[in-house]
Design a protein around this motif. Structure first.
Motif, short mmCIF file in Angstrom:
data_model
loop_
_atom_site.label_atom_id
_atom_site.label_comp_id
_atom_site.label_asym_id
_atom_site.label_seq_id
_atom_site.Cartn_x
_atom_site.Cartn_y
_atom_site.Cartn_z
N PRO A 265 4.33 -10.72 -5.56
CA PRO A 265 4.77 -9.31 -5.36
C PRO A 265 3.72 -8.97 -4.50
O PRO A 265 3.48 -8.10 -3.47
CB PRO A 265 5.31 -9.29 -6.62
N ASP A 266 1.72 -8.88 -5.36
CA ASP A 266 1.19 -8.12 -5.05
C ASP A 266 0.34 -8.37 -3.83
O ASP A 266 0.49 -7.72 -2.95
CB ASP A 266 0.59 -8.21 -6.37
N ILE A 267 0.77 -9.20 -3.74
CA ILE A 267 -0.37 -10.57 -2.98
C ILE A 267 0.30 -9.82 -1.28
O ILE A 267 -0.15 -10.06 -0.14
CB ILE A 267 -1.27 -12.19 -2.43
N ILE A 268 1.89 -9.75 -1.38
CA ILE A 268 2.90 -10.00 -0.54
C ILE A 268 3.17 -8.55 0.47
O ILE A 268 2.85 -8.32 1.39
CB ILE A 268 4.55 -10.70 -0.78
N PHE A 269 2.80 -7.57 -0.74
CA PHE A 269 2.81 -5.94 -0.67
C PHE A 269 1.87 -5.68 -0.17
O PHE A 269 1.72 -5.57 1.06
CB PHE A 269 3.10 -5.25 -1.50
N TYR A 270 0.45 -6.01 -0.20
CA TYR A 270 -0.66 -5.97 -0.13
C TYR A 270 -0.82 -6.62 1.71
O TYR A 270 -1.48 -6.21 2.63
CB TYR A 270 -1.80 -6.89 -0.94
N ALA A 271 0.13 -7.70 1.87
CA ALA A 271 -0.49 -8.55 3.17
C ALA A 271 0.47 -6.65 3.86
O ALA A 271 0.12 -6.39 5.91
CB ALA A 271 0.30 -9.46 3.20
N PHE A 272 1.61 -6.68 3.76
CA PHE A 272 2.50 -5.64 4.48
C PHE A 272 1.98 -4.39 4.85
O PHE A 272 2.60 -3.42 5.69
CB PHE A 272 3.81 -6.01 4.11
N TYR A 273 0.96 -3.95 3.59
CA TYR A 273 0.63 -2.62 3.45
C TYR A 273 -0.28 -2.49 4.62
O TYR A 273 -0.60 -1.53 5.29
CB TYR A 273 0.50 -3.03 1.76
N HIS A 274 -1.68 -3.49 4.88
CA HIS A 274 -2.84 -3.50 5.58
C HIS A 274 -2.06 -4.05 7.24
O HIS A 274 -2.93 -4.04 7.94
CB HIS A 274 -4.48 -4.16 4.76
N TYR A 275 -1.15 -5.34 7.33
CA TYR A 275 -0.83 -5.44 8.36
C TYR A 275 0.25 -5.69 9.46
O TYR A 275 0.24 -6.15 10.35
CB TYR A 275 -1.53 -7.05 8.28
N THR A 276 1.09 -4.56 9.00
CA THR A 276 1.67 -4.26 9.11
C THR A 276 2.52 -2.71 8.86
O THR A 276 1.87 -1.94 8.60
CB THR A 276 3.21 -5.16 8.69
N ASN A 277 3.77 -2.20 9.86
CA ASN A 277 3.86 -0.48 10.22
C ASN A 277 5.12 -0.19 9.15
O ASN A 277 6.17 0.07 9.32
CB ASN A 277 4.05 -0.07 10.85
N TRP A 278 5.75 -1.22 8.25
CA TRP A 278 6.75 -1.17 8.00
C TRP A 278 6.89 0.21 6.85
O TRP A 278 7.72 0.67 7.00
CB TRP A 278 6.99 -2.57 6.79
N PHE A 279 5.99 -0.02 5.92
CA PHE A 279 5.82 1.51 5.33
C PHE A 279 5.52 2.40 5.91
O PHE A 279 4.59 2.87 5.41
CB PHE A 279 5.30 1.03 3.75
N LYS A 280 5.88 3.78 6.30
CA LYS A 280 5.55 4.67 7.10
C LYS A 280 5.44 5.95 6.11
O LYS A 280 4.50 6.91 6.34
CB LYS A 280 6.36 4.83 8.13
N ASP A 281 6.66 5.93 5.11
CA ASP A 281 6.29 6.95 3.97
C ASP A 281 5.26 6.94 3.54
O ASP A 281 5.29 5.61 2.72
CB ASP A 281 8.04 6.64 3.65
N THR A 282 4.57 7.95 3.17
CA THR A 282 4.11 7.52 1.73
C THR A 282 4.05 7.26 0.22
O THR A 282 3.33 6.52 -0.28
CB THR A 282 2.38 9.22 2.36
N LEU A 283 4.96 7.68 0.17
CA LEU A 283 5.66 8.52 -0.99
C LEU A 283 6.56 6.56 -1.49
O LEU A 283 6.34 6.03 -2.04
CB LEU A 283 7.20 8.70 -1.38
N THR A 284 6.66 5.68 -0.53
CA THR A 284 7.26 4.17 -0.80
C THR A 284 6.39 3.39 -0.92
O THR A 284 6.41 2.66 -1.39
CB THR A 284 8.51 4.36 0.82
N LYS A 285 5.55 4.01 0.26
CA LYS A 285 3.82 2.67 -0.07
C LYS A 285 3.19 3.02 -1.67
O LYS A 285 3.16 2.06 -2.48
CB LYS A 285 3.50 3.77 0.98
#
Length: 335
Positions: A265-285
């Motif tokens: 989960p850590d490395i998957i989230f890291y990939a989405f966090y830095h290389y996609t625009n899925w998480f635009k909400d700061t609180l969700t991030k």
């Protein structure tokens, strides 16, 4: 709008503080648990190569837990603002060294189980004490070398060099992904072959028992050879149930599986966090990031619990220690 942003910022700060505190508590408990694993296996007179590797992984997890506790205390004391470069460098280098070192050991453990179950005649030659010590040293050197990018990363972070920081983080991220893929591949093939070997032996035992039920158990030998090379190998009869329940193989398989499940989960989230625009909400991030960090900290704290649940030898020693402590407390209470 401004009030909403301020509220989100305050909430994110509280979530970060609670996450650091929870990580500190988990790491402290993990420190005690890993210390108990080291004491249990260090006191064993004739340790096999598997048990040496278990001790080494426990040492690695112990260092990770201590690192997390120390840096959490520094975070709450605001000391990290006084020496940002030194603390950033120390934290990142130690983290990457331990991460790479543990990954390599997890792969070595899987290969160890393959030789113990599938190639028992080669086990004591391949995994003798000298070879295991060399593997541990080389794994640690590889871990240090994998942290060679960290001084440049910390310098770019301090200088606020966004372009340089992104390129160096990308290198570090892809290194983690490649190492994870190699680890998953080695674990999958090693434990698949182990399972097939155990299954094949179990079927052979069943067919043999149907032919000669009276003498079957005296003619079937154990396929798992895990005694130290200094001892004479004595092949004992082994039943179908015992063959399936090779305790050490089961323990190390569970530890390896949980390691991957908590790390992914850590490395998957890291990939989405830095290389996609899925998480635009700061609180969700912030919530997802902190959740993955807790899982990652849990990764090097949970092994003692798994050993207690799966491994009979470790559980018996812990129960003996608990009974001894209870007896001592009871005697002191009645003096």
């Amino acid at each position: 709008m401004n009030n909403s942003l301020k509220l989100d910022g305050d909430l994110s700060h509280h979530i970060d503080s609670a996450t650091h505190l929870l990580k500190c508590i988990i790491s402290f408990l993990g420190f005690i648990g890993n210390l108990s694993v080291i004491l249990v296996y260090r006191c064993k007179t004739h340790k096999s190569s598997s048990e040496i590797l278990i001790c080494t992984i426990a040492w690695s997890d112990l260092c990770s837990c201590a690192q997390c506790v120390v840096f959490t205390i520094l975070f709450y004391a605001n000391i990290h603002n006084l020496y940002p470069l030194i603390l950033c460098l120390t934290n990142n280098v130690s983290f990457n060294t331990i991460y790479t070192f543990t990954n390599i050991l997890i792969m070595v453990v899987a290969i160890n189980r393959f030789y113990a179950v599938c190639q028992p005649h080669m086990y004591n030659i391949t995994f003798c004490r000298r070879n295991v010590n060399w593997v541990i040293v080389l794994a640690f050197i590889t871990g240090i070398l994998s942290s060679g990018n960290e001084p440049f990363l910390c310098k770019a972070y301090q200088d606020n060099d966004i372009k340089g920081l992104k390129s160096k983080v990308k290198f570090w991220f892809f290194f983690r992904v490649i190492l994870l893929i190699v680890t998953i591949t080695v674990l999958f093939f090693s434990y698949s072959l182990v399972y097939l070997a155990i299954r094949r032996t179990s079927l052979r035992l069943e067919s043999h028992q149907k032919l000669q039920p009276a003498t079957a158990t005296s003619m079937v030998t154990c396929i798992s050879t895990d005694a130290p090379s200094s001892q004479v190998q004595q092949r004992r009869p082994r039943s179908n149930v015992n063959c399936k329940q090779d305790r050490l193989t089961t323990t190390l398989f569970v530890v390896s599986g949980v390691y991957l499940l908590l790390y992914l989960p850590d490395i998957i989230f890291y990939a989405f966090y830095h290389y996609t625009n899925w998480f635009k909400d700061t609180l969700t991030k912030g919530i997802l990031k902190n959740s993955c960090q807790i899982l990652f900290v849990l990764n090097f704290s949970i092994n003692p619990v798994l050993y207690y649940l799966v491994n009979t030898f470790y559980r018996e020693k812990i129960e003996m220690a608990k009974n001894l402590v209870k007896k001592s407390v009871f005697e002191c209470h009645h003096i």
